[in-house]
Each structure stands twice: as structure tokens, then as C-alpha cells.
Design a protein around this motif. Structure first.
Motif, PDB file in Angstrom:
ATOM      1  N   TYR A  67      35.225  27.675  14.761  1.00  0.00           N
ATOM      2  CA  TYR A  67      36.000  28.390  15.872  1.00  0.00           C
ATOM      3  C   TYR A  67      37.481  28.425  15.108  1.00  0.00           C
ATOM      4  CZ  TYR A  67      31.735  26.811  17.925  1.00  0.00           C
ATOM      5  OH  TYR A  67      30.374  26.597  18.293  1.00  0.00           O
ATOM      6  N   TRP A 119      43.796  25.294  20.335  1.00  0.00           N
ATOM      7  CA  TRP A 119      43.434  23.999  19.763  1.00  0.00           C
ATOM      8  C   TRP A 119      41.995  23.935  18.912  1.00  0.00           C
ATOM      9  CZ3 TRP A 119      44.640  19.276  23.716  1.00  0.00           C
ATOM     10  CH2 TRP A 119      43.924  18.256  23.021  1.00  0.00           C
ATOM     11  N   GLY A 121      39.257  21.712  17.614  1.00  0.00           N
ATOM     12  CA  GLY A 121      39.244  20.345  17.301  1.00  0.00           C
ATOM     13  C   GLY A 121      38.528  19.980  15.974  1.00  0.00           C
ATOM     14  N   VAL A 122      39.091  18.938  15.413  1.00  0.00           N
ATOM     15  CA  VAL A 122      38.534  18.326  14.060  1.00  0.00           C
ATOM     16  C   VAL A 122      37.628  16.873  14.318  1.00  0.00           C
ATOM     17  CG1 VAL A 122      39.109  17.608  11.563  1.00  0.00           C
ATOM     18  CG2 VAL A 122      40.213  19.756  12.849  1.00  0.00           C
ATOM     19  N   TYR A 123      38.611  15.859  14.594  1.00  0.00           N
ATOM     20  CA  TYR A 123      37.907  14.629  14.989  1.00  0.00           C
ATOM     21  C   TYR A 123      37.528  14.795  16.187  1.00  0.00           C
ATOM     22  CZ  TYR A 123      38.062   9.726  16.013  1.00  0.00           C
ATOM     23  OH  TYR A 123      37.484   8.712  16.424  1.00  0.00           O
ATOM     24  N   PRO A 124      36.291  14.085  16.474  1.00  0.00           N
ATOM     25  CA  PRO A 124      35.397  13.417  15.566  1.00  0.00           C
ATOM     26  C   PRO A 124      34.409  14.121  14.777  1.00  0.00           C
ATOM     27  CG  PRO A 124      34.667  12.935  17.819  1.00  0.00           C
ATOM     28  CD  PRO A 124      35.455  14.054  17.701  1.00  0.00           C
ATOM     29  N   ASN A 125      34.484  15.418  14.707  1.00  0.00           N
ATOM     30  CA  ASN A 125      33.422  15.852  13.631  1.00  0.00           C
ATOM     31  C   ASN A 125      33.642  15.237  12.349  1.00  0.00           C
ATOM     32  OD1 ASN A 125      32.371  18.052  11.771  1.00  0.00           O
ATOM     33  ND2 ASN A 125      31.389  18.965  13.800  1.00  0.00           N
ATOM     34  N   ARG A 128      34.291  18.077   9.576  1.00  0.00           N
ATOM     35  CA  ARG A 128      35.360  18.962   9.528  1.00  0.00           C
ATOM     36  C   ARG A 128      36.500  18.039   9.274  1.00  0.00           C
ATOM     37  NH1 ARG A 128      34.854  21.436  15.635  1.00  0.00           N
ATOM     38  NH2 ARG A 128      32.813  22.295  15.151  1.00  0.00           N
ATOM     39  N   LEU A 136      43.959  18.913   2.649  1.00  0.00           N
ATOM     40  CA  LEU A 136      45.349  18.502   2.780  1.00  0.00           C
ATOM     41  C   LEU A 136      45.612  17.114   2.075  1.00  0.00           C
ATOM     42  CD1 LEU A 136      45.501  19.117   6.612  1.00  0.00           C
ATOM     43  CD2 LEU A 136      45.959  20.377   4.968  1.00  0.00           C
ATOM     44  N   HIS A 137      44.758  16.747   1.244  1.00  0.00           N
ATOM     45  CA  HIS A 137      45.210  15.411   0.282  1.00  0.00           C
ATOM     46  C   HIS A 137      45.520  14.318   1.315  1.00  0.00           C
ATOM     47  CE1 HIS A 137      45.062  18.015  -3.328  1.00  0.00           C
ATOM     48  NE2 HIS A 137      45.412  18.927  -2.464  1.00  0.00           N
ATOM     49  N   ILE A 142      44.423   8.230   7.199  1.00  0.00           N
ATOM     50  CA  ILE A 142      45.036   9.411   7.932  1.00  0.00           C
ATOM     51  C   ILE A 142      43.796  10.170   8.471  1.00  0.00           C
ATOM     52  CG2 ILE A 142      46.557  11.081   8.101  1.00  0.00           C
ATOM     53  CD1 ILE A 142      48.176   8.402   7.906  1.00  0.00           C
ATOM     54  N   PHE A 145      43.125  15.435  13.084  1.00  0.00           N
ATOM     55  CA  PHE A 145      42.835  15.303  14.316  1.00  0.00           C
ATOM     56  C   PHE A 145      42.370  16.813  14.806  1.00  0.00           C
ATOM     57  CE2 PHE A 145      44.335  15.813  18.849  1.00  0.00           C
ATOM     58  CZ  PHE A 145      42.980  15.022  19.347  1.00  0.00           C
TER      59      PHE A 145
END
Lengths: 173, 173
Positions: A67, A119, A121-125, A128, A136-137, A142, A145
Motif C-alpha cells: 500500500y 501513513w 504501516g510497517v511495524y508490526p508486520n 516489512r 535503511l541500514h 531500532i 514503524f
């Protein structure tokens, strides 16, 4: 002018189409100032932000998230990241809420600057998170999110609330 | 007036002291309209809100939460609650972020109405969740997320960002 402040909350809509127009470094700084004005549990501010302009990285983001295809068209993608180690040791899980408040502030600030944002969403997938960590190294502690593509809007949406009185109870359930 | 919108984000501060002055039903409705204008994953809106005015319940809230003593002085406490069953089955965990965005909107709307508010975290603290569930007679699938005492401010705080350039990376970590 209290009413304007509330209308701005209603006017914040997910913007997924962007013009071929820049977002300035000064605007990015304002967006991040807004993010870091968010509340956090115990004011621990368990956050970092990666500012992505590079087209290769934006293409990777778009390819890794179903998305977030608009990351290729947005001139900048902000990536709020959580750092649970900065939270209180006895309540690290609050970092998710802190990051969400900061992300909502970014969306609202974008609107305030005449920009649009969405927005993703990345976390908690887990997939991703792993992908973003690689692009992003990010160090292991870290947690990426969300992706927030930002640009000059190429679509207009009406202000709205999605207020539903059935979701409101008084005094108890 | 874009700048006002951003100044409002900076002006939002945690207000913990309240005057003996009412919050009207119309103001509560505006606060909830702002909450329900928040984004949510897939626009699933996995939220409910309990509006607590009863002094006995407010005293119970204050007694059960170490940082929510001001619930006794605030004329109203809003309790955003999560309903993970309303989220997508494959990504229920996003409800926490959705509720946090809605809660941040409540804080910002309160400011816009000349009110003050503070976000007292409940979820994921198990004891606080159990207590709130009992006070508010919540069904087992409904998760109390936070207490948000709201009233007319009896303290003033300066607008601020807590911007920290060390928390910003460009392109990658």
C-alpha cells in the motif's frame, strides 16, 4: 481561533497522489518539529526519523509494501523509527503509541504546510520491518514503524469526521 | 493559515490541573468527532469511546493509575477503547496505532476548544487494563487503551517542540 484547529483535524485525509513538485528542507524540518512535539510515555521520546529522498530507496519501499506504491511519486518519505531502549525499562511497549502520536502529528503538520501525506504501516508486520531495516541500514535495536510519503497533493478530499454515535458509551459500557 | 495549524501542534501540552468549570456535551461531541477523524489501518476504525463524568468512577480511575490522579479534578475522562476484532484479521495489532492517533487527535481538539487534557496510558499495562475493564463493565474483547482527563486548564505551559537534530538521519542510518 479554536475552530480552525479542529477543522484541521477533519481536513487531514490520506493523500496518495502527488504533483511533481518539491518538498523543501525547511518543510521537512517543520514536519519533524511537529513529530517531536508529540507526547510520549514519561516524555521519553523513544523515536528517530529517517528522511528518504533517494529515488532508489523510494522504489524499494514501494516494492516492499503493498500500500505504499506512491513512495515513488512522493519527493520525500519520512520513516519514524522506534527505539524501545529509550522507553522506561518497565514499560517499553508504550513506544508504539508514542510513535503513532508522532506520526499523526506529521500528517497534520503536512496538511498545515499545504502538503499531503499518508501513513503506511510497517511495524508490526515482520516482513516489512525486515525490508526497511535492510534498505535503511537500521541497527537491530531500532524498529522501523511506518513509511510516510509526503508531497504536494495532486488530489483533493473533503474534510470529514467519521463520527459514529454507536461507538460512544456514557459512564460505562 | 497553515502556520496556525502547526503552532497548534507545538501548543499541545499535557495539562494536569483543571479549574472547577464544566466541559459541555457539545464539546465532548467535538472531541469525539476529532478522535474519529483519525486515520486507521485500512480505515477499519477499531475504536469505541467511554465518556466518564461520574465522580465515583473518576475516583476509581485516579486510585488505580499512578499518573492519573487528576481524574478526580477533571469534569470528564474520555476512555478510548480498542476492538481488535474490527481490524483486519491478518493485522489486528494495528489497532494500537489507530487508537493512539485518535487519542492524539483528542488532545489536539481539546486545545482547539480552549480545554486541557493529558494522556494516561492504560494498555498494555495488565493491571490497569483489568481495573478499567471492571470499572467500565467492558466486554472481554474490548481493551481499555488510555484515560484522557479533560477540563478547563488551571495551568499554562509554553508551546514547544522537543526537536532534536540528533534524532534525524538522511537517506539511511
Amino acid at each position: 481561533m479554536p475552530e480552525l484547529a479542529i477543522r484541521n483535524l477533519f481536513a487531514r485525509r490520506s493523500i496518495r497522489q502527488f504533483k511533481d513538485a518539491p518538498v523543501t528542507p525547511e518543510q521537512v524540518t517543520l514536519l519533524l518539529q511537529a513529530a517531536m512535539a508529540a507526547p510520549s510515555a514519561g516524555n521519553r521520546k523513544p523515536w528517530h526519523f529517517v528522511v528518504v529522498r533517494d529515488a532508489v530507496t523510494r522504489a524499494r519501499i514501494a516494492a516492499s509494501h503493498p500500500y505504499c506504491k506512491m513512495a515513488t511519486a512522493a519527493p520525500v518519505v519520512l520513516v519514524p523509527c522506534g527505539d524501545p531502549g529509550l522507553s522506561f525499562a518497565d514499560r517499553p511497549a508504550f513506544w508504539v503509541q508514542d510513535l503513532a502520536a508522532a506520526t499523526e502529528n506529521i500528517l497534520l503538520a503536512a496538511l498545515g504546510l499545504g502538503l499531503g501525506a499518508v501513513w503506511c504501516g510497517v511495524y508490526p508486520n515482520e516482513e516489512r520491518v525486515a525490508d526497511a531495516r535492510q534498505f535503511l541500514h537500521l541497527p537491530p535495536e531500532i524498529i522501523p514503524f511506518a513509511y510516510v510519503p509526503i508531497g504536494v497533493p495532486a488530489e483533493e478530499k473533503e474534510a470529514r469526521t467519521q463520527y459514529d454515535a454507536d461507538r460512544v458509551r456514557f459512564e460505562r459500557w
